[in-house]
Write a protein that holds these residues in place. Structure first.
Motif, PDB file in Angstrom:
ATOM      1  N   GLN A 101      13.362  -3.531   1.395  1.00  0.00           N
ATOM      2  CA  GLN A 101      13.301  -4.129   2.087  1.00  0.00           C
ATOM      3  C   GLN A 101      12.504  -5.637   1.664  1.00  0.00           C
ATOM      4  N   LYS A 102      11.595  -5.423   0.981  1.00  0.00           N
ATOM      5  CA  LYS A 102      11.277  -6.539  -0.337  1.00  0.00           C
ATOM      6  C   LYS A 102      12.207  -7.315  -1.010  1.00  0.00           C
ATOM      7  N   ASP A 103      13.227  -6.811  -1.368  1.00  0.00           N
ATOM      8  CA  ASP A 103      13.930  -7.770  -2.025  1.00  0.00           C
ATOM      9  C   ASP A 103      13.856  -7.159  -3.569  1.00  0.00           C
ATOM     10  N   MET A 104      13.454  -5.597  -3.532  1.00  0.00           N
ATOM     11  CA  MET A 104      13.238  -5.231  -5.373  1.00  0.00           C
ATOM     12  C   MET A 104      14.617  -4.968  -5.675  1.00  0.00           C
ATOM     13  N   VAL A 105      15.716  -4.942  -5.117  1.00  0.00           N
ATOM     14  CA  VAL A 105      17.106  -4.183  -5.946  1.00  0.00           C
ATOM     15  C   VAL A 105      16.840  -4.007  -6.550  1.00  0.00           C
ATOM     16  N   LYS A 106      16.574  -3.667  -7.870  1.00  0.00           N
ATOM     17  CA  LYS A 106      16.462  -2.980  -9.046  1.00  0.00           C
ATOM     18  C   LYS A 106      15.681  -1.977  -9.189  1.00  0.00           C
ATOM     19  N   GLU A 107      14.720  -2.151  -8.679  1.00  0.00           N
ATOM     20  CA  GLU A 107      13.798  -0.851  -8.083  1.00  0.00           C
ATOM     21  C   GLU A 107      14.062   0.149  -6.793  1.00  0.00           C
TER      22      GLU A 107
ATOM     23  N   ASN B 180       9.428  15.160  -6.308  1.00  0.00           N
ATOM     24  CA  ASN B 180       9.749  14.902  -4.697  1.00  0.00           C
ATOM     25  C   ASN B 180      10.382  13.782  -4.034  1.00  0.00           C
ATOM     26  N   VAL B 181      12.040  14.257  -3.303  1.00  0.00           N
ATOM     27  CA  VAL B 181      12.611  13.741  -3.065  1.00  0.00           C
ATOM     28  C   VAL B 181      12.461  12.355  -1.847  1.00  0.00           C
ATOM     29  N   ARG B 182      11.552  12.976  -0.918  1.00  0.00           N
ATOM     30  CA  ARG B 182      10.711  12.022   0.128  1.00  0.00           C
ATOM     31  C   ARG B 182      10.305  11.326  -0.489  1.00  0.00           C
ATOM     32  N   ALA B 183       9.574  11.024  -1.436  1.00  0.00           N
ATOM     33  CA  ALA B 183       8.659   9.832  -2.018  1.00  0.00           C
ATOM     34  C   ALA B 183       9.413   8.948  -2.676  1.00  0.00           C
ATOM     35  N   TYR B 184      10.503   8.933  -3.591  1.00  0.00           N
ATOM     36  CA  TYR B 184      11.807   8.549  -3.659  1.00  0.00           C
ATOM     37  C   TYR B 184      12.446   7.361  -3.122  1.00  0.00           C
ATOM     38  N   GLU B 185      13.320   8.484  -2.108  1.00  0.00           N
ATOM     39  CA  GLU B 185      13.530   7.627  -0.762  1.00  0.00           C
ATOM     40  C   GLU B 185      12.859   6.641   0.047  1.00  0.00           C
ATOM     41  N   PHE B 186      11.872   7.113   0.481  1.00  0.00           N
ATOM     42  CA  PHE B 186       9.896   5.991   1.226  1.00  0.00           C
ATOM     43  C   PHE B 186      10.925   4.838   0.203  1.00  0.00           C
ATOM     44  N   LEU B 187      10.544   5.149  -1.050  1.00  0.00           N
ATOM     45  CA  LEU B 187      10.330   3.956  -2.364  1.00  0.00           C
ATOM     46  C   LEU B 187      11.460   3.327  -1.899  1.00  0.00           C
ATOM     47  N   ALA B 188      12.900   3.238  -2.112  1.00  0.00           N
ATOM     48  CA  ALA B 188      13.468   2.840  -2.412  1.00  0.00           C
ATOM     49  C   ALA B 188      14.161   2.049  -0.768  1.00  0.00           C
ATOM     50  N   SER B 189      13.851   2.603   0.375  1.00  0.00           N
ATOM     51  CA  SER B 189      13.701   2.133   1.359  1.00  0.00           C
ATOM     52  C   SER B 189      12.856   0.789   1.681  1.00  0.00           C
TER      53      SER B 189
ATOM     54  N   GLU C  31       3.375  10.597  -9.651  1.00  0.00           N
ATOM     55  CA  GLU C  31       3.593  11.224 -10.655  1.00  0.00           C
ATOM     56  C   GLU C  31       3.183  12.294 -10.209  1.00  0.00           C
ATOM     57  N   ILE C  32       2.347  13.036  -8.756  1.00  0.00           N
ATOM     58  CA  ILE C  32       1.770  14.798  -8.906  1.00  0.00           C
ATOM     59  C   ILE C  32       3.341  15.490  -8.461  1.00  0.00           C
ATOM     60  N   LYS C  33       4.047  15.071  -8.367  1.00  0.00           N
ATOM     61  CA  LYS C  33       5.242  15.754  -7.612  1.00  0.00           C
ATOM     62  C   LYS C  33       5.901  15.161  -8.383  1.00  0.00           C
ATOM     63  N   PRO C  34       6.696  14.456  -9.978  1.00  0.00           N
ATOM     64  CA  PRO C  34       8.144  14.250  -9.935  1.00  0.00           C
ATOM     65  C   PRO C  34       9.092  14.514  -9.132  1.00  0.00           C
TER      66      PRO C  34
ATOM     67  N   GLY D 168       1.229  -1.247   0.143  1.00  0.00           N
ATOM     68  CA  GLY D 168      -0.077   0.020   0.058  1.00  0.00           C
ATOM     69  C   GLY D 168       0.488   0.799  -0.176  1.00  0.00           C
ATOM     70  N   ALA D 169       2.185   1.254   0.296  1.00  0.00           N
ATOM     71  CA  ALA D 169       3.112   2.391   0.657  1.00  0.00           C
ATOM     72  C   ALA D 169       3.116   3.075  -0.518  1.00  0.00           C
ATOM     73  N   ILE D 170       3.836   1.301  -0.954  1.00  0.00           N
ATOM     74  CA  ILE D 170       4.545   1.596  -2.694  1.00  0.00           C
ATOM     75  C   ILE D 170       3.493   1.994  -3.768  1.00  0.00           C
ATOM     76  N   GLU D 171       2.284   2.113  -3.398  1.00  0.00           N
ATOM     77  CA  GLU D 171       1.248   2.891  -4.475  1.00  0.00           C
ATOM     78  C   GLU D 171       1.303   4.181  -3.822  1.00  0.00           C
ATOM     79  N   THR D 172       1.513   4.556  -2.663  1.00  0.00           N
ATOM     80  CA  THR D 172       0.786   5.946  -2.249  1.00  0.00           C
ATOM     81  C   THR D 172       2.222   7.219  -2.912  1.00  0.00           C
ATOM     82  N   PHE D 173       3.218   5.790  -2.767  1.00  0.00           N
ATOM     83  CA  PHE D 173       4.736   6.774  -2.398  1.00  0.00           C
ATOM     84  C   PHE D 173       5.049   7.041  -4.208  1.00  0.00           C
ATOM     85  N   LYS D 174       4.708   6.250  -4.877  1.00  0.00           N
ATOM     86  CA  LYS D 174       4.629   6.389  -6.712  1.00  0.00           C
ATOM     87  C   LYS D 174       3.181   6.713  -6.864  1.00  0.00           C
TER      88      LYS D 174
END
Length: 419
Positions: A396-402, A383-392, A378-381, A368-374
């Motif tokens: 945690q989900k072992d999605m290394v490439k993403e 936005n650093v915090r969104a990408y930081e959370f997505l990276a983290s 889209e709204i604000k391309p 759910g968090a991934i969908e929200t930060f993605k």
């Protein structure tokens, strides 16, 4: 009351011939020098009276000017000149001659001068009101300016002129004008409120609070006045560097806010403000380690914000702040509900999206968090915090490439000075 008709009526027919040969040149004066004598002044005044009867205004002015040059203490000549200029809307010249008349013979002419001023003031003031109602601000400004020039002791003219300045975003002139109005009529709560708004716009919070306090003393049952006082306190607290003093000011704001709500329980705007004040107080208490007191303030904030949202279901700030309250009270499901409501109201509200994502993340709802930060990217391309959370989260989900892609984007944006 002496009027122009009265002026015409006092002239005798037997003087008609004399009027037609009134003094017209400097060389024709009795004392044969540059200045008319008192005798010349007397002749000119009689001629002026006859020209007034014939409605030959320019010739009357010419003779009256000779009269006051020959006898500067002739109150009648000054009064007649003032009356003609008043009728012509020549305010500066009207004021000059009326002021001289009042100094020379106040008892005889002041009542009539007041009548002339009343007439001119009313005409310009009403013209200004009509222009203001039609949003013709420049025209209103001209008319209200004329009104205060015609009669400089009427507070209402300055109040309307000040309001026009504020609507024209001429704040400093608005302040100057409202200060005059309040000086003339210090018991007008509405004028004080307008002056307070002007101080607010000029970022003078101490003066703002002072006049709002004065207005509240004059009209303590007026919810709008009390809400303006709350605004003043909140503004002043926000710029007060001493945290202890700021806390005292915030407390005053909350007291005023409760008073405003008691007067108008269905005022959504005041309820929002009350909720925000209690929320800020709770956060400050939490930072100070006073968790129990903080929770009590969060509960008060919740109460007011729920009322605000009931009164105005489309208010994003109420939903957002309720979500913050619920998070602090460890009621994450309710927090998520409120943040979702906020983004339903305004789908572009990035702050609400971020808080929704953070709350989902804390609840271990990583998908759910991934969908929200993605959605935020889209709204604000940028936005650093969104990408930081997505990276983290991706890590945690072992999605290394993403995770690498999100982290690279966050670093790129930080390098560009984005936040």
């Amino acid at each position: 009351m002496i009027t122009m008709k009265w002026i015409l009526g006092i002239v005798g027919a037997g003087m008609m011939v004399f009027a037609l040969v009134g003094l017209t040149s400097r060389s024709g004066f009795a004392n044969d020098n540059d200045a008319p004598s008192k005798g010349d002044a007397s002749v000119a005044l009689r001629s002026a009276r006859l020209y007034l009867k014939q409605q030959l205004w320019d010739k009357a002015i010419e003779q009256l000017e000779i009269a006051v040059r020959g006898d500067s203490n002739n109150a009648e000549a000054h009064y007649l000149l003032g009356s003609i200029y008043a009728d012509r809307d020549s305010v500066e010249q009207m004021n000059r001659h009326f002021d001289l008349t009042s100094r020379l013979k106040p008892k005889k002419y002041d009542g009539d001068i007041k009548s002339w001023r009343d007439k001119g003031w009313t005409q310009h003031y009403n013209n200004g009101v009509r222009a203001l109602q039609k949003d013709k601000l420049e025209e209103a400004l001209k008319e209200f300016t004329m009104a205060v020039q015609v009669d400089s002791v009427r507070a209402d003219g300055y109040k309307s002129l000040g309001l026009t300045y504020l609507r024209l975003d001429q704040t400093e002139k608005g302040i100057e004008t409202f200060e005059k109005a309040v000086g003339m009529d210090p018991k007008d709560a509405k004028a004080l409120v307008n002056l307070g708004i002007a101080y607010h716009n000029a970022r003078q919070p101490e003066k703002e609070v002072g006049v709002f306090q004065a207005a509240a003393r004059l009209d303590p049952k007026n919810a709008d006045v009390m809400s303006k006082l709350v605004m003043g306190y909140e503004t002043l607290a926000g710029v007060t560097k001493d945290s202890v003093k700021a806390a005292v000011i915030y407390d005053s704001a909350m007291v005023a806010c409760e008073q405003a709500l008691a007067l108008d329980p269905k005022n959504a705007r005041v309820a929002v403000t009350a909720g925000r004040l209690h929320l800020n107080r709770a956060m400050n208490l939490l930072v100070s380690g006073k968790k129990e007191e903080a929770n009590a303030s969060y509960a008060s904030a919740e109460k007011h914000l729920k009322v605000a949202l009931e009164l105005d279901p489309k208010d994003v700030s109420s939903a957002f702040n309720l979500g913050l309250c619920y998070n602090q009270l460890e009621r994450s499901d309710e927090a998520i509900t409120m943040f979702r409501k906020a983004v339903e109201i305004d789908s572009t509200d990035v702050d609400s999206w971020i808080q929704l994502g953070i709350t989902q993340y804390r609840k271990k709802d990583l998908d759910g968090a991934i969908e929200t930060f993605k959605k935020i990217t889209e709204i604000k391309p940028d936005n650093v915090r969104a990408y930081e959370f997505l990276a983290s989260i991706y890590a945690q989900k072992d999605m290394v490439k993403e995770a690498k892609e999100a982290d690279a984007m966050a670093q790129k944006l930080r390098g560009q000075g984005k936040e």
